[in-house]
Design a protein around this motif. Structure first.
Motif: not given
Length: 172
Positions: A45-53, A60-68, A106-107
């Protein structure tokens, strides 16, 4: 996130109760196995793709990781406090590094999630031989559960968000 029907709520409550009776190593293995699956969902997964809602999604994926990450640190706090018989009002986390924002790379988010996971496993390792199973803390969906049930809950939480990420990535 998975819709929680009454049938699913009862199945999960049974799962938590059953698995909380297992040895600590087995509980840790459950949590660690699901954590690996969550991280595997991020492979390539790229940083860009992880930021797309995805369309119609608030996260977005980054929001999920922050929450998790926040949730895992919160679970570690609950497990540690109520297993020792301490009261907990649900506010504040055990001391540790700040959780990166959802706009972080993302990293960094993945590393923070990994650190929170290691923290929870360390908390489980450090629990007293006799865990106070009578002290309960209210889960918003599953009602009052004890410390070891909260530890097992982390596996359920990560499974839900693994599925969420996989579904998101099919849309973006």
């Amino acid at each position: 996130m998975t819709e929680i029907t009454e049938e699913l709520r009862e199945r999960i409550r049974g799962y938590l109760a059953h698995n909380a009776t297992k040895p600590r190593e087995a509980i840790k293995d459950l949590i660690a196995g699901q954590h690996r699956q969550l991280l595997a969902a991020l492979d390539g997964l790229t940083d860009e793709r992880a930021s797309i809602r995805p369309p119609g999604d608030e996260w977005c994926v980054k929001d999920v990781l922050h929450h998790a990450t926040q949730a895992q640190r919160w679970v570690a706090t609950i497990v540690e406090k109520i297993a020792r018989g301490e009261s907990y009002d649900g506010k504040g986390l055990r001391s540790g590094p700040a959780v990166p924002s959802a706009t972080s790379p993302l990293a960094e988010l993945s590393a923070s999630l990994d650190a929170a996971h290691a923290e929870l496993l360390q908390v489980i390792d450090g629990l007293p031989a006799e865990v106070n199973g009578d002290l309960l803390f209210e889960h918003p969906f599953f009602g009052p559960i004890n410390a070891l049930q909260w530890a097992v809950f982390q596996r359920v939480h990560d499974a839900d968000h693994t599925q969420q990420i996989q579904a998101m990535l099919q849309q973006v």
